[in-house]
Motif scaffolding. Structure first.
Motif, PDB file in Angstrom:
ATOM      1  N   CYS A  71      -9.358  24.718   5.328  1.00 56.29           N
ATOM      2  CA  CYS A  71      -8.636  25.030   4.094  1.00 56.29           C
ATOM      3  C   CYS A  71      -9.479  24.635   3.340  1.00 56.29           C
ATOM      4  N   ARG A  72     -10.990  23.881   3.804  1.00 61.59           N
ATOM      5  CA  ARG A  72     -12.408  23.335   2.662  1.00 61.59           C
ATOM      6  C   ARG A  72     -11.892  23.017   1.959  1.00 61.59           C
ATOM      7  N   LYS A  73     -10.997  22.074   2.347  1.00 65.70           N
ATOM      8  CA  LYS A  73     -10.263  21.056   0.879  1.00 65.70           C
ATOM      9  C   LYS A  73     -11.491  20.133   0.979  1.00 65.70           C
ATOM     10  N   CYS A  74     -12.408  19.384   1.446  1.00 63.47           N
ATOM     11  CA  CYS A  74     -13.480  18.827   2.211  1.00 63.47           C
ATOM     12  C   CYS A  74     -14.682  19.683   1.412  1.00 63.47           C
ATOM     13  N   SER A  75     -14.734  20.432   1.238  1.00 62.39           N
ATOM     14  CA  SER A  75     -16.226  20.906   1.525  1.00 62.39           C
ATOM     15  C   SER A  75     -16.231  21.138  -0.272  1.00 62.39           C
ATOM     16  N   ASN A  76     -14.817  21.530  -0.632  1.00 63.97           N
ATOM     17  CA  ASN A  76     -15.011  21.903  -2.171  1.00 63.97           C
ATOM     18  C   ASN A  76     -14.755  20.530  -3.303  1.00 63.97           C
ATOM     19  N   GLY A  77     -14.153  20.155  -2.839  1.00 67.01           N
ATOM     20  CA  GLY A  77     -14.505  18.317  -3.117  1.00 67.01           C
ATOM     21  C   GLY A  77     -15.625  17.296  -3.356  1.00 67.01           C
ATOM     22  N   CYS A  78     -16.846  17.974  -2.246  1.00 67.62           N
ATOM     23  CA  CYS A  78     -17.778  16.878  -2.063  1.00 67.62           C
ATOM     24  C   CYS A  78     -18.675  16.561  -3.154  1.00 67.62           C
ATOM     25  N   PRO A  79     -19.238  16.112  -3.809  1.00 63.97           N
ATOM     26  CA  PRO A  79     -20.381  15.769  -4.436  1.00 63.97           C
ATOM     27  C   PRO A  79     -21.643  15.976  -4.247  1.00 63.97           C
ATOM     28  N   MET A  84     -26.575  20.117   1.192  1.00 61.41           N
ATOM     29  CA  MET A  84     -26.220  19.994   3.079  1.00 61.41           C
ATOM     30  C   MET A  84     -26.857  21.144   3.394  1.00 61.41           C
ATOM     31  N   ASP A  85     -26.876  21.229   4.963  1.00 59.00           N
ATOM     32  CA  ASP A  85     -27.201  22.764   5.188  1.00 59.00           C
ATOM     33  C   ASP A  85     -26.379  23.020   5.958  1.00 59.00           C
ATOM     34  N   LEU A  86     -24.611  22.662   6.402  1.00 56.34           N
ATOM     35  CA  LEU A  86     -23.333  22.744   6.084  1.00 56.34           C
ATOM     36  C   LEU A  86     -22.963  21.816   5.369  1.00 56.34           C
ATOM     37  N   PRO A  87     -21.564  22.545   5.224  1.00 57.41           N
ATOM     38  CA  PRO A  87     -20.073  22.080   4.109  1.00 57.41           C
ATOM     39  C   PRO A  87     -19.104  21.518   5.268  1.00 57.41           C
ATOM     40  N   PRO A  88     -18.797  20.315   4.749  1.00 51.51           N
ATOM     41  CA  PRO A  88     -17.919  19.827   5.816  1.00 51.51           C
ATOM     42  C   PRO A  88     -17.447  20.345   6.367  1.00 51.51           C
ATOM     43  N   ASP A  89     -16.532  21.478   6.026  1.00 50.19           N
ATOM     44  CA  ASP A  89     -15.351  22.012   7.005  1.00 50.19           C
ATOM     45  C   ASP A  89     -16.103  22.653   7.720  1.00 50.19           C
ATOM     46  N   GLN A  90     -17.595  23.154   7.437  1.00 48.57           N
ATOM     47  CA  GLN A  90     -18.079  23.858   9.328  1.00 48.57           C
ATOM     48  C   GLN A  90     -18.680  22.364   9.861  1.00 48.57           C
ATOM     49  N   VAL A  91     -19.043  21.395   9.456  1.00 55.16           N
ATOM     50  CA  VAL A  91     -19.412  20.168  10.709  1.00 55.16           C
ATOM     51  C   VAL A  91     -17.537  19.917  11.457  1.00 55.16           C
ATOM     52  N   CYS A  94     -18.449   8.621  -0.143  1.00 55.17           N
ATOM     53  CA  CYS A  94     -17.811   8.551  -1.092  1.00 55.17           C
ATOM     54  C   CYS A  94     -16.450   8.591  -0.718  1.00 55.17           C
ATOM     55  N   GLU A  95     -15.937   9.164   0.418  1.00 56.94           N
ATOM     56  CA  GLU A  95     -14.798   9.349   1.312  1.00 56.94           C
ATOM     57  C   GLU A  95     -13.766  10.614   0.418  1.00 56.94           C
ATOM     58  N   THR A  96     -14.095  11.086  -0.885  1.00 61.21           N
ATOM     59  CA  THR A  96     -13.315  12.390  -0.786  1.00 61.21           C
ATOM     60  C   THR A  96     -12.256  12.898   0.189  1.00 61.21           C
ATOM     61  N   CYS A  97     -13.846  13.680   0.697  1.00 63.02           N
ATOM     62  CA  CYS A  97     -12.877  14.885   2.061  1.00 63.02           C
ATOM     63  C   CYS A  97     -11.883  13.570   2.284  1.00 63.02           C
ATOM     64  N   THR A  98     -11.544  12.198   3.572  1.00 59.43           N
ATOM     65  CA  THR A  98     -11.099  11.950   4.056  1.00 59.43           C
ATOM     66  C   THR A  98     -10.012  11.353   3.198  1.00 59.43           C
ATOM     67  N   THR A  99     -10.500  11.329   1.257  1.00 59.94           N
ATOM     68  CA  THR A  99      -9.134  11.392   1.524  1.00 59.94           C
ATOM     69  C   THR A  99      -7.731  12.502   0.723  1.00 59.94           C
ATOM     70  N   ARG A 100      -8.071  13.417   0.711  1.00 61.22           N
ATOM     71  CA  ARG A 100      -8.470  14.634   0.623  1.00 61.22           C
ATOM     72  C   ARG A 100      -7.401  15.195   1.639  1.00 61.22           C
ATOM     73  N   CYS A 101      -7.681  15.722   3.186  1.00 59.80           N
ATOM     74  CA  CYS A 101      -7.298  16.274   3.743  1.00 59.80           C
ATOM     75  C   CYS A 101      -6.209  15.798   3.793  1.00 59.80           C
ATOM     76  N   PRO A 102      -5.984  17.339   3.944  1.00 60.09           N
ATOM     77  CA  PRO A 102      -3.840  17.477   4.517  1.00 60.09           C
ATOM     78  C   PRO A 102      -3.745  17.158   5.706  1.00 60.09           C
ATOM     79  N   ASN A 103      -5.127  17.132   6.864  1.00 59.84           N
ATOM     80  CA  ASN A 103      -4.580  17.160   8.212  1.00 59.84           C
ATOM     81  C   ASN A 103      -4.676  15.694   8.238  1.00 59.84           C
ATOM     82  N   GLY A 104      -5.314  14.891   7.717  1.00 61.62           N
ATOM     83  CA  GLY A 104      -5.169  13.456   7.886  1.00 61.62           C
ATOM     84  C   GLY A 104      -6.560  12.928   8.491  1.00 61.62           C
TER      85      GLY A 104
END
Lengths: 276, 187
Positions: B27-35, B40-47, B71-81
């Motif tokens: 869903c890329r919520k992680c990458s969209n919220g990543c400050p 980065m060379d790979l956005p978090p969703d691609q990792v 910063c834990e924004t991605c972990t906080t927002r991931c809809p799949n935990g």
């Protein structure tokens, strides 16, 4: 009220101003903070980045020291708090009884009883002080560790500022990252993140930012001259600890000495507001 | 044929570490919220995607894991935990444990200096000690001095010293210094 106190390493060094203001506020509010004997470093970002085992073991030693004393433990540093909470969760997951509560200092001092006490003791309301509250990351995130009720939009610092008579302004960047532990290795990244925080704070109408984390304070206060030079724009935004503002509103005589240790001097602003 | 760096066990190893990634639906919520996604060379969703694809070498050598600030924004927002920040940490630890070259040696060396400073400092961190260990690593300080890039840092240190915020005395050596040194024995 008596709690175990886990100051963390920075408060013995660069955040000695924060430490002094915490001692001052505790004295004003009749809160006894008994420093945890023989506490060790929580390992911070370094441990959880390179050594997961150490990242678990270091806070566990502190928790065991605290459990022996039996009082709830309070941490003024966001990362220390986060690591202690993670330790407590890990113990509970293993079926060990965790009998104490780990508090973040801001959460503790904004409990209703303390807000009432602060209201009663107020001698110098911070009238006219326009501020944004900046929480940073780790007192709230991830909520599975911190138990924060509203990790995306916390409001306890705004509530406190309103009680102190200041004007807390709304903005969308209160939990955005300042770059944290990248400050030494990649200061260019800090500069970019922090400059955006300054710009957004100014756009909200703020004259200063209020923080509850010494890492945030350092990253917003120390490089402000450098960021100003690079931006070709003179930022002059004092970065105040919430404890300094409580002490100021409650008339603690040593506040000017704490403020003098900041790099961006908050005294001209507070003097102009008739608060110093 | 899978690429040569394909490791079927990567997602399984992550799951064993409590970092299951298989629920990701991109869903890329992680990458969209990543400050820090800009650095980065790979956005978090691609990792996460590459972890599922078993592309271990790509991940252990990427810049993303080192410029992540946890910063834990991605972990906080991931809809799949999914504990995305935890995956970043796991990859950093693996890269260092395997002695691989990393694209951000400064970040790695600062973490190393920090852990060594706590270990050798008796259980608490001395800020001047971590700065000294970091500066000495790989002659970094000398190189900086030659480029006169250290002027700003020296100026900040002097400002802090003037304000009594630089504690040059070592922190108290703990009764439990040996316990802490044992926890940090690798550093």
């Amino acid at each position: 009220m008596k709690l175990s106190y886990y100051p963390g390493c920075s408060l013995e060094g660069t955040a000695s101003d924060y430490a002094a203001s915490i001692a001052g506020v505790a004295e004003l509010l009749g809160l006894t903070l008994a420093e945890l004997p023989d506490w060790n470093c929580c390992g911070a970002s370094a441990a959880h980045s390179l050594d997961e085992q150490a990242a678990r073991a270091l806070p566990l030693r502190n928790l065991r020291l605290a459990q022996r004393i039996g009082l709830d433990v309070v941490a003024p540093c966001a990362l220390c708090f986060n690591r202690l909470k993670a330790g407590a969760k890990a113990l509970a997951a293993r079926g060990e009884a965790v009998t104490l509560r780990v508090w973040d200092l801001l959460d503790l001092l904004t409990q209703p009883a303390f807000l009432r006490l602060i209201t009663h003791r107020l001698v110098r309301p911070l009238t006219g002080l326009q501020a944004v509250c900046y929480y940073g990351c780790l007192v709230n995130r991830p909520p599975a560790i911190t138990d924060a009720a509203s990790p995306e939009n916390p409001g306890n610092m705004e509530k406190l500022l309103a009680v102190l008579g200041a004007t807390p302004l709304d903005w969308s960047f209160k939990t955005d990252c300042c770059g944290a532990g990248l400050a030494v290795a990649r200061p260019d990244l800090i500069d970019r993140l922090v400059r955006r925080l300054y710009d957004r704070a100014l756009r909200a109408g703020a004259e200063c930012l209020v923080v509850s984390c010494q890492m945030c304070q350092a990253n917003l206060d120390l490089p402000q001259a450098r960021i100003s030079r690079q931006a070709g724009q003179a930022y002059d935004l004092p970065i105040l600890y919430f404890t300094e503002l409580i002490a100021l509103a409650l008339g603690h005589p040593e506040v000017p000495q704490w403020l003098a240790r900041h790099l961006v001097d908050p005294r001209p602003l507070l003097t102009a507001k008739g608060l110093l | 044929m899978p690429p040569s760096d394909f490791t079927e066990d990567l997602a399984a190893a992550l799951a064993t570490a409590g970092l299951a990634v298989d629920a990701c639906y991109q869903c890329r919520k992680c990458s969209n919220g990543c400050p820090l996604v800009f650095a980065m060379d790979l956005p978090p969703d691609q990792v996460i995607r590459l972890a599922l694809a078993g592309r271990e070498a790509d991940l252990l050598g990427c810049r993303t894991i080192w410029v992540c600030s946890s910063c834990e924004t991605c972990t906080t927002r991931c809809p799949n935990g999914i504990d995305i920040a935890g995956v970043m940490d796991w990859l950093k630890e693996q890269a260092v444990a395997r002695g691989l070259a990393v694209p951000e040696p400064e970040v790695r060396d600062f973490h190393r200096a920090f852990l060594s400073a706590v270990k050798w400092g008796g259980g608490r961190l001395s800020e001047p000690l971590v700065m000294a260990l970091y500066a000495l690593k790989g002659g970094r300080w000398l190189k900086k001095l030659r480029r006169s890039a250290a002027a700003g840092e020296v100026a900040t240190a002097l400002e802090l010293l003037r304000r009594r915020r630089l504690r040059l005395a070592p922190p108290k050596r703990l009764t439990g210094a040996g316990e802490v040194a044992a926890i940090l024995r690798r550093w």
